[in-house]
Design a protein around this motif. Structure first.
Motif, PDB file in Angstrom:
ATOM      1  N   LYS A   1       0.972  -1.251   0.026  1.00 12.89           N
ATOM      2  CA  LYS A   1      -0.078   0.073   0.035  1.00 12.89           C
ATOM      3  C   LYS A   1       0.857   1.346  -0.009  1.00 12.89           C
ATOM      4  O   LYS A   1       0.572   2.264  -0.611  1.00 12.89           O
ATOM      5  CB  LYS A   1      -0.950   0.013   1.093  1.00 12.89           C
ATOM      6  CG  LYS A   1      -1.683  -1.167   1.219  1.00 12.89           C
ATOM      7  CD  LYS A   1      -2.850  -1.337   0.202  1.00 12.89           C
ATOM      8  CE  LYS A   1      -3.833  -2.457   0.552  1.00 12.89           C
ATOM      9  NZ  LYS A   1      -4.808  -2.645  -0.645  1.00 12.89           N
ATOM     10  N   ASP A   2       2.102   1.267   0.633  1.00 11.25           N
ATOM     11  CA  ASP A   2       2.915   2.318   0.639  1.00 11.25           C
ATOM     12  C   ASP A   2       3.343   2.804  -0.596  1.00 11.25           C
ATOM     13  O   ASP A   2       3.303   3.967  -1.060  1.00 11.25           O
ATOM     14  CB  ASP A   2       4.161   2.047   1.536  1.00 11.25           C
ATOM     15  CG  ASP A   2       3.699   2.005   3.103  1.00 11.25           C
ATOM     16  OD1 ASP A   2       2.503   2.555   3.374  1.00 11.25           O
ATOM     17  OD2 ASP A   2       4.436   1.421   3.720  1.00 11.25           O
ATOM     18  N   LEU A   3       3.702   1.462  -1.399  1.00 12.36           N
ATOM     19  CA  LEU A   3       4.256   1.954  -2.779  1.00 12.36           C
ATOM     20  C   LEU A   3       3.093   2.280  -3.658  1.00 12.36           C
ATOM     21  O   LEU A   3       3.247   3.309  -4.601  1.00 12.36           O
ATOM     22  CB  LEU A   3       5.043   0.575  -3.554  1.00 12.36           C
ATOM     23  CG  LEU A   3       6.275   0.425  -2.774  1.00 12.36           C
ATOM     24  CD1 LEU A   3       6.889  -0.905  -3.218  1.00 12.36           C
ATOM     25  CD2 LEU A   3       7.222   1.577  -3.223  1.00 12.36           C
ATOM     26  N   ALA A   4       2.010   1.816  -3.602  1.00 16.06           N
ATOM     27  CA  ALA A   4       1.054   2.218  -4.191  1.00 16.06           C
ATOM     28  C   ALA A   4       0.654   4.000  -4.102  1.00 16.06           C
ATOM     29  O   ALA A   4       0.230   4.522  -5.030  1.00 16.06           O
ATOM     30  CB  ALA A   4      -0.505   1.671  -3.822  1.00 16.06           C
ATOM     31  N   PHE A   5       0.625   4.158  -2.940  1.00 19.22           N
ATOM     32  CA  PHE A   5       0.439   5.694  -2.640  1.00 19.22           C
ATOM     33  C   PHE A   5       1.685   6.496  -3.425  1.00 19.22           C
ATOM     34  O   PHE A   5       1.215   7.571  -3.815  1.00 19.22           O
ATOM     35  CB  PHE A   5       0.577   5.990  -1.160  1.00 19.22           C
ATOM     36  CG  PHE A   5       0.235   7.547  -0.805  1.00 19.22           C
ATOM     37  CD1 PHE A   5      -0.859   8.123  -0.736  1.00 19.22           C
ATOM     38  CD2 PHE A   5       1.542   8.119  -0.355  1.00 19.22           C
ATOM     39  CE1 PHE A   5      -1.066   9.486  -0.293  1.00 19.22           C
ATOM     40  CE2 PHE A   5       1.659   9.420  -0.168  1.00 19.22           C
ATOM     41  CZ  PHE A   5       0.235  10.126  -0.120  1.00 19.22           C
ATOM     42  N   ASN A   6       2.921   5.871  -3.172  1.00 20.96           N
ATOM     43  CA  ASN A   6       3.842   6.755  -3.650  1.00 20.96           C
ATOM     44  C   ASN A   6       3.624   7.214  -5.121  1.00 20.96           C
ATOM     45  O   ASN A   6       4.227   7.841  -5.743  1.00 20.96           O
ATOM     46  CB  ASN A   6       5.273   5.975  -3.319  1.00 20.96           C
ATOM     47  CG  ASN A   6       5.396   6.273  -2.027  1.00 20.96           C
ATOM     48  OD1 ASN A   6       5.134   7.126  -1.217  1.00 20.96           O
ATOM     49  ND2 ASN A   6       6.393   5.308  -1.631  1.00 20.96           N
ATOM     50  N   TRP A   7       3.387   5.653  -6.008  1.00 29.41           N
ATOM     51  CA  TRP A   7       2.992   6.087  -7.398  1.00 29.41           C
ATOM     52  C   TRP A   7       1.899   6.919  -7.728  1.00 29.41           C
ATOM     53  O   TRP A   7       2.060   7.586  -8.795  1.00 29.41           O
ATOM     54  CB  TRP A   7       2.938   4.546  -8.127  1.00 29.41           C
ATOM     55  CG  TRP A   7       4.617   3.926  -8.100  1.00 29.41           C
ATOM     56  CD1 TRP A   7       4.899   2.823  -7.234  1.00 29.41           C
ATOM     57  CD2 TRP A   7       5.420   4.358  -9.073  1.00 29.41           C
ATOM     58  NE1 TRP A   7       6.046   2.595  -7.698  1.00 29.41           N
ATOM     59  CE2 TRP A   7       6.642   3.469  -8.610  1.00 29.41           C
ATOM     60  CE3 TRP A   7       5.637   5.305 -10.000  1.00 29.41           C
ATOM     61  CZ2 TRP A   7       7.871   3.550  -9.453  1.00 29.41           C
ATOM     62  CZ3 TRP A   7       6.901   5.515 -10.536  1.00 29.41           C
ATOM     63  CH2 TRP A   7       7.747   4.493 -10.221  1.00 29.41           C
ATOM     64  N   TYR A   8       0.949   6.831  -7.229  1.00 24.92           N
ATOM     65  CA  TYR A   8      -0.244   7.663  -7.264  1.00 24.92           C
ATOM     66  C   TYR A   8       0.260   9.147  -7.210  1.00 24.92           C
ATOM     67  O   TYR A   8      -0.098  10.143  -7.876  1.00 24.92           O
ATOM     68  CB  TYR A   8      -1.350   7.466  -6.246  1.00 24.92           C
ATOM     69  CG  TYR A   8      -2.045   6.102  -6.473  1.00 24.92           C
ATOM     70  CD1 TYR A   8      -2.347   5.582  -7.813  1.00 24.92           C
ATOM     71  CD2 TYR A   8      -2.626   5.484  -5.344  1.00 24.92           C
ATOM     72  CE1 TYR A   8      -3.102   4.464  -7.919  1.00 24.92           C
ATOM     73  CE2 TYR A   8      -3.331   4.377  -5.503  1.00 24.92           C
ATOM     74  CZ  TYR A   8      -3.620   3.972  -6.755  1.00 24.92           C
ATOM     75  OH  TYR A   8      -4.182   2.415  -6.958  1.00 24.92           O
ATOM     76  N   GLN A   9       0.989   9.589  -6.312  1.00 29.13           N
ATOM     77  CA  GLN A   9       1.639  10.694  -6.025  1.00 29.13           C
ATOM     78  C   GLN A   9       2.533  11.344  -7.142  1.00 29.13           C
ATOM     79  O   GLN A   9       2.206  12.046  -7.391  1.00 29.13           O
ATOM     80  CB  GLN A   9       2.378  10.691  -4.489  1.00 29.13           C
ATOM     81  CG  GLN A   9       2.524  12.159  -4.046  1.00 29.13           C
ATOM     82  CD  GLN A   9       3.308  12.054  -2.748  1.00 29.13           C
ATOM     83  OE1 GLN A   9       4.072  11.294  -1.980  1.00 29.13           O
ATOM     84  NE2 GLN A   9       2.747  12.878  -1.930  1.00 29.13           N
ATOM     85  N   LYS A  10       3.337  10.219  -7.538  1.00 28.65           N
ATOM     86  CA  LYS A  10       4.158  10.518  -8.537  1.00 28.65           C
ATOM     87  C   LYS A  10       3.549  10.905  -9.822  1.00 28.65           C
ATOM     88  O   LYS A  10       3.811  11.789 -10.704  1.00 28.65           O
ATOM     89  CB  LYS A  10       5.186   9.480  -8.852  1.00 28.65           C
ATOM     90  CG  LYS A  10       6.228   9.390  -7.828  1.00 28.65           C
ATOM     91  CD  LYS A  10       7.151   8.303  -8.174  1.00 28.65           C
ATOM     92  CE  LYS A  10       8.235   8.192  -6.866  1.00 28.65           C
ATOM     93  NZ  LYS A  10       9.282   7.062  -7.297  1.00 28.65           N
ATOM     94  N   SER A  11       2.264  10.149 -10.182  1.00 23.01           N
ATOM     95  CA  SER A  11       1.505  10.294 -11.467  1.00 23.01           C
ATOM     96  C   SER A  11       0.815  11.831 -11.192  1.00 23.01           C
ATOM     97  O   SER A  11       0.522  12.316 -12.271  1.00 23.01           O
ATOM     98  CB  SER A  11       0.285   9.326 -11.321  1.00 23.01           C
ATOM     99  OG  SER A  11      -0.748   9.474 -10.424  1.00 23.01           O
ATOM    100  N   VAL A  12       0.426  12.239 -10.003  1.00 25.36           N
ATOM    101  CA  VAL A  12       0.125  13.426  -9.868  1.00 25.36           C
ATOM    102  C   VAL A  12       1.217  14.535 -10.140  1.00 25.36           C
ATOM    103  O   VAL A  12       0.661  15.584 -10.771  1.00 25.36           O
ATOM    104  CB  VAL A  12      -0.713  13.789  -8.492  1.00 25.36           C
ATOM    105  CG1 VAL A  12      -1.116  15.047  -8.115  1.00 25.36           C
ATOM    106  CG2 VAL A  12      -1.927  12.685  -7.906  1.00 25.36           C
TER     107      VAL A  12
END
Length: 462
Positions: A35-46
């Motif tokens: 879940k931590d990496l999921a959040f990180n990649w969503y943040q990078k996409s933004v």
């Protein structure tokens, strides 16, 4: 393979690939769930301009996925995504305004969002708009009926649907299923998908028209082909139950599988894998799907996850995690979980024994007339478990449970009629209740019934 491709593209800052990579980590698709990496990649996409990434970031903040739960931050990102045109973000934002989650409650604003989305054939928004009309959320019920009537008479197709819904549910007028059917039919022929959906219900139930399961099935199938998510779920149900068509559980499974990104489908797929419906039994997959749905605040999935942890189904047995999920489900209003958490406190199985908290949760479940919780409250009052003995209160709770056919309560009620100190003794009523419970398989009732037969006290041998 998909994961590897998304990973490679993400390194070159392709925002959509970063979103999908986040989803892979979130769902454990092609890689271990993180879940931590999921959040990180969503943040990078933004950071790279992704609008859908803004929605997923808001979703992470709302449910505490890979980041500390922060409802205010979730609203901030939903608003960003909504302003950029993301429909799902608008729907979630409407829910926030309706419930006052992370923002000042504003039912009128919520209604406006639902209404605008409903015009664009967003099924979930149409459903919520119907609830708004029904409950007067963000609109006045009487004014709603009259305004729909005027617009419908002017030929507005959406107004015809809404007027039909008013007649269907008795909103601002008396229920008239025939008028509802007629209005739905006209609106559906002009392309209103929501009318098509409601028409299928009327055909299925035989309300306002002769019952016709085949017609109901045909309408739902037609709507499902248009991509309507609610219709797909309903079609799966029809295949599962064999309504208007031959039973085909494999097709039902396939329909849910095709929509596995969505919460309702995730829960249903968990159930299908658990029971082996349309597929082989796979408890591990069932566990994974229940966990995904539970993390999205589905109380039924949370309760089921608790049961899996208690029993070690599809995962290792973990009583602490079981209690955590039962508690989450109970706090979200799941009646079965409220009973389960009460039992946990009573027995001290997953948590330290606490009769006061057990009593609290049994009462919560009993508010929804749960027969097992009602029985437990009767027992608490009869035996004085954590509260003062009160035979009259015990009798009241046992009776409410017994009236629902719960054999243990029928036996207890019979016992109070036989030996009660605060309840008038009535051997005939005791006999009748023992007989009901005995037929249902209660061993104590069978013994008492045999004793009454032997004594022949105040009853005939029947």
């Amino acid at each position: 393979m998909s994961f590897e491709l998304f990973l490679q593209a993400s390194k070159y800052n392709y925002s959509i690939a970063q979103v999908y990579l986040g989803k892979c980590y979130n769902d454990g698709y092609g890689v271990e769930c993180n879940k931590d990496l999921a959040f990180n990649w969503y943040q990078k996409s933004v950071e790279n301009g992704s609008i859908i990434g803004e929605f997923y970031l808001g979703n992470c903040y709302e449910f505490g996925t890979g980041i500390v739960k922060d409802i205010i931050r979730s609203v901030y990102w939903y608003e960003k995504a909504a302003k950029n045109g993301n429909m799902t973000a608008k729907l979630y934002l409407a829910d926030c305004y309706r419930l006052g989650k992370g923002v000042e409650k504003d039912e009128i604003k919520a209604f406006e969002y639902y209404e605008n989305l409903a015009r664009q054939e967003i099924a979930d928004a149409q459903y919520q708009l119907g609830n708004c009309f029904y409950n007067g959320v963000g609109t006045k019920i009487d004014e709603t009926f009259e305004s729909h009537k005027i617009l419908a008479e002017q030929g507005d197709i959406n107004a015809k649907f809404r007027l039909g819904y008013c007649y269907d549910e008795g909103i601002g007028t008396e229920i008239n299923k025939v008028k509802a059917f007629e209005l739905y039919k006209v609106a559906s022929e002009k392309g209103n998908n929501n009318s098509l959906y409601n028409l299928s219900f009327l055909y299925e139930l035989g309300e306002g028209v002769d019952k016709d399961d085949k017609k109901a099935f045909e309408l739902i199938k037609k709507l499902a082909k248009k991509g309507d998510l609610s219709a797909k779920y309903k079609l799966a149900y029809y295949y599962y139950k064999g309504i208007g068509t031959e039973t085909n559980k494999s097709k039902a499974f396939e329909l849910y599988l095709a929509e596995k990104e969505y919460l309702d489908a995730q829960f249903q797929l968990g159930y299908y894998y658990n029971k082996g419906i349309g597929t082989e039994v796979n408890k591990s997959k069932a566990f994974e799907l229940y966990k995904i749905a539970a993390e999205k605040e589905d109380s039924n999935a949370q309760n089921q996850l608790g049961f899996y942890y208690v029993s070690g189904i599809g995962t290792e047995k973990d009583l602490e995690k079981a209690f955590y999920w039962f508690n989450k489900a109970a706090e979200n209003g799941n009646v079965v979980a409220q009973y389960n958490i009460g039992e946990s406190y009573e027995l001290g199985s997953e948590i330290d024994n606490n009769l006061s908290k057990a009593n609290y949760w049994y009462h919560k479940a009993a508010e929804d007339n749960n027969k097992f919780a009602l029985y437990k409250l009767g027992e608490f009052y009869e035996l004085g478990k954590g509260i003062r003995k009160n035979e009259v209160r015990a009798f009241e709770f046992y009776k409410k449970s017994a009236d629902q056919g719960f054999i243990n309560s029928q036996y207890k009620l019979g016992h109070l009629y036989s030996y009660g100190t605060q309840i008038d003794i009535n051997k005939e009523k005791a006999f009748d209740l023992y007989k009901l419970a005995a037929i249902g398989g209660n061993v104590d009732a069978q013994k008492c019934l045999a004793f009454l037969y032997k004594q022949g006290e105040r009853t005939e041998k029947r």
